[in-house]
Design a protein around this motif. Structure first.
Motif, PDB file in Angstrom:
ATOM      1  N   LEU A 129      -0.523  -4.525   2.936  1.00 18.60           N
ATOM      2  CA  LEU A 129      -1.524  -4.397   1.879  1.00 18.60           C
ATOM      3  C   LEU A 129      -2.716  -3.617   2.406  1.00 18.60           C
ATOM      4  O   LEU A 129      -3.022  -3.676   3.598  1.00 18.60           O
ATOM      5  CB  LEU A 129      -2.009  -5.775   1.429  1.00 18.60           C
ATOM      6  CG  LEU A 129      -0.966  -6.735   0.861  1.00 18.60           C
ATOM      7  CD1 LEU A 129      -1.618  -8.066   0.528  1.00 18.60           C
ATOM      8  CD2 LEU A 129      -0.298  -6.134  -0.346  1.00 18.60           C
ATOM      9  N   ASP A 130      -3.406  -2.910   1.517  1.00 21.83           N
ATOM     10  CA  ASP A 130      -4.689  -2.342   1.904  1.00 21.83           C
ATOM     11  C   ASP A 130      -5.578  -3.507   2.339  1.00 21.83           C
ATOM     12  O   ASP A 130      -5.517  -4.593   1.747  1.00 21.83           O
ATOM     13  CB  ASP A 130      -5.329  -1.594   0.733  1.00 21.83           C
ATOM     14  CG  ASP A 130      -4.567  -0.322   0.380  1.00 21.83           C
ATOM     15  OD1 ASP A 130      -4.160   0.396   1.312  1.00 21.83           O
ATOM     16  OD2 ASP A 130      -4.387  -0.060  -0.822  1.00 21.83           O
TER      17      ASP A 130
ATOM     18  N   GLY B 210      -1.899  -5.522  12.908  1.00 19.84           N
ATOM     19  CA  GLY B 210      -1.436  -4.966  14.170  1.00 19.84           C
ATOM     20  C   GLY B 210      -2.138  -3.645  14.444  1.00 19.84           C
ATOM     21  O   GLY B 210      -2.934  -3.167  13.628  1.00 19.84           O
ATOM     22  N   PRO B 211      -1.858  -3.037  15.592  1.00 21.31           N
ATOM     23  CA  PRO B 211      -2.522  -1.771  15.941  1.00 21.31           C
ATOM     24  C   PRO B 211      -2.320  -0.676  14.895  1.00 21.31           C
ATOM     25  O   PRO B 211      -3.285  -0.021  14.490  1.00 21.31           O
ATOM     26  CB  PRO B 211      -1.889  -1.384  17.279  1.00 21.31           C
ATOM     27  CG  PRO B 211      -1.330  -2.647  17.835  1.00 21.31           C
ATOM     28  CD  PRO B 211      -0.976  -3.508  16.671  1.00 21.31           C
ATOM     29  N   LEU B 212      -1.089  -0.465  14.442  1.00 23.59           N
ATOM     30  CA  LEU B 212      -0.852   0.567  13.423  1.00 23.59           C
ATOM     31  C   LEU B 212      -1.504   0.175  12.097  1.00 23.59           C
ATOM     32  O   LEU B 212      -2.018   1.034  11.380  1.00 23.59           O
ATOM     33  CB  LEU B 212       0.643   0.795  13.207  1.00 23.59           C
ATOM     34  CG  LEU B 212       1.359   1.633  14.249  1.00 23.59           C
ATOM     35  CD1 LEU B 212       2.854   1.686  13.963  1.00 23.59           C
ATOM     36  CD2 LEU B 212       0.775   3.034  14.317  1.00 23.59           C
TER      37      LEU B 212
ATOM     38  N   SER C 181       0.837  -1.200   0.000  1.00 22.09           N
ATOM     39  CA  SER C 181       0.000   0.000   0.000  1.00 22.09           C
ATOM     40  C   SER C 181       0.876   1.256   0.000  1.00 22.09           C
ATOM     41  O   SER C 181       1.986   1.261   0.550  1.00 22.09           O
ATOM     42  CB  SER C 181      -0.887   0.007   1.243  1.00 22.09           C
ATOM     43  OG  SER C 181      -1.518   1.257   1.397  1.00 22.09           O
ATOM     44  N   ARG C 182       0.353   2.323  -0.561  1.00 27.48           N
ATOM     45  CA  ARG C 182       1.079   3.605  -0.539  1.00 27.48           C
ATOM     46  C   ARG C 182       1.243   4.126   0.890  1.00 27.48           C
ATOM     47  O   ARG C 182       2.101   4.965   1.151  1.00 27.48           O
ATOM     48  CB  ARG C 182       0.347   4.645  -1.379  1.00 27.48           C
ATOM     49  CG  ARG C 182       0.411   4.357  -2.861  1.00 27.48           C
ATOM     50  CD  ARG C 182      -0.148   5.532  -3.638  1.00 27.48           C
ATOM     51  NE  ARG C 182      -0.131   5.291  -5.053  1.00 27.48           N
ATOM     52  CZ  ARG C 182       0.909   5.518  -5.848  1.00 27.48           C
ATOM     53  NH1 ARG C 182       2.015   5.994  -5.333  1.00 27.48           N
ATOM     54  NH2 ARG C 182       0.831   5.276  -7.141  1.00 27.48           N
ATOM     55  N   ARG C 183       0.411   3.635   1.816  1.00 25.48           N
ATOM     56  CA  ARG C 183       0.526   4.055   3.224  1.00 25.48           C
ATOM     57  C   ARG C 183       1.603   3.277   3.976  1.00 25.48           C
ATOM     58  O   ARG C 183       1.936   3.610   5.109  1.00 25.48           O
ATOM     59  CB  ARG C 183      -0.824   3.891   3.913  1.00 25.48           C
ATOM     60  CG  ARG C 183      -1.885   4.842   3.390  1.00 25.48           C
ATOM     61  CD  ARG C 183      -3.183   4.725   4.166  1.00 25.48           C
ATOM     62  NE  ARG C 183      -3.799   3.405   4.090  1.00 25.48           N
ATOM     63  CZ  ARG C 183      -4.685   3.011   3.180  1.00 25.48           C
ATOM     64  NH1 ARG C 183      -5.063   3.844   2.245  1.00 25.48           N
ATOM     65  NH2 ARG C 183      -5.191   1.802   3.206  1.00 25.48           N
TER      66      ARG C 183
ATOM     67  N   GLY D  76      -5.633   1.061   8.002  1.00 24.55           N
ATOM     68  CA  GLY D  76      -6.383   0.224   7.069  1.00 24.55           C
ATOM     69  C   GLY D  76      -5.516  -0.749   6.291  1.00 24.55           C
ATOM     70  O   GLY D  76      -5.794  -1.028   5.127  1.00 24.55           O
ATOM     71  N   LEU D  77      -4.486  -1.286   6.935  1.00 23.47           N
ATOM     72  CA  LEU D  77      -3.587  -2.231   6.277  1.00 23.47           C
ATOM     73  C   LEU D  77      -3.719  -3.631   6.871  1.00 23.47           C
ATOM     74  O   LEU D  77      -4.263  -3.805   7.965  1.00 23.47           O
ATOM     75  CB  LEU D  77      -2.129  -1.775   6.406  1.00 23.47           C
ATOM     76  CG  LEU D  77      -1.783  -0.412   5.840  1.00 23.47           C
ATOM     77  CD1 LEU D  77      -0.297  -0.123   6.045  1.00 23.47           C
ATOM     78  CD2 LEU D  77      -2.143  -0.327   4.373  1.00 23.47           C
TER      79      LEU D  77
END
Length: 163
Positions: free
Chosen positions: A139-140, A112-114, A11-13, A119-120
């Motif tokens: 991943l998204d 995990g929490p983060l 993901s880009r995030r 949204g990953l």
């Protein structure tokens, strides 16, 4: 089976999540250094150690919070086709893994929490391999769910025992 260069990125995030995850331990170190500095003072007998440790901390933060997440994002790739799961990971040491679909035993997701905040999700493909599971990271969540469904469908079509 031929060597496929995995095509999909995380993901880009992902770099942001990796940076925040890396920043948390550095934050604790900075707090500990600040407490030590306040207790000892710059004119104390360990003034040189404060400066040396602070410089090391700054270098560590720059490398692990700013450089490594971007580098990991450039390197990490994944792909799934009817024959195998392909991954490329790492930043300093890079690893390529290929897991034949016929060897897939389980497909799991981990958030995990983060990951949940951003949204990953991470997909773990467990195989009958001594090298361990193949992980597709950051991943998204929607993409991770599709990958799990796709792998489950492909593995069911093979109808082979993965032992």
């Amino acid at each position: 089976m031929y060597l496929v260069e995995p095509a999909h990125r995380p993901s880009r995030r992902a770099p942001l999540v990796w940076a925040i995850g890396a920043a948390i331990p550095w934050l604790f170190l900075m707090v500990a250094q600040t407490v030590w500095f306040v207790i000892d003072g710059m004119d104390g007998r360990y003034g040189w150690a404060h400066l040396l440790l602070a410089a090391g901390t700054v270098v560590g933060i720059v490398v692990f919070v700013f450089v490594v997440p971007v580098w990991r994002y450039r390197v990490h790739r994944w792909d799934v086709d009817p024959t195998a799961v392909y991954t490329r990971s790492g930043w300093l040491v890079q690893e390529r893994r290929i897991a034949p679909i016929s060897r897939v035993q389980t497909v799991d997701t981990y958030r995990g929490p983060l990951d949940r905040v951003f949204g990953l999700a991470n997909v773990t493909v467990t195989t009958a391999s001594s090298a361990g599971a193949v992980r597709i990271v950051a991943l998204d969540s929607e993409v991770a769910d599709r990958v799990v469904a796709q792998l489950t469908d492909i593995a069911a079509l093979g109808a082979e025992d993965a032992t």
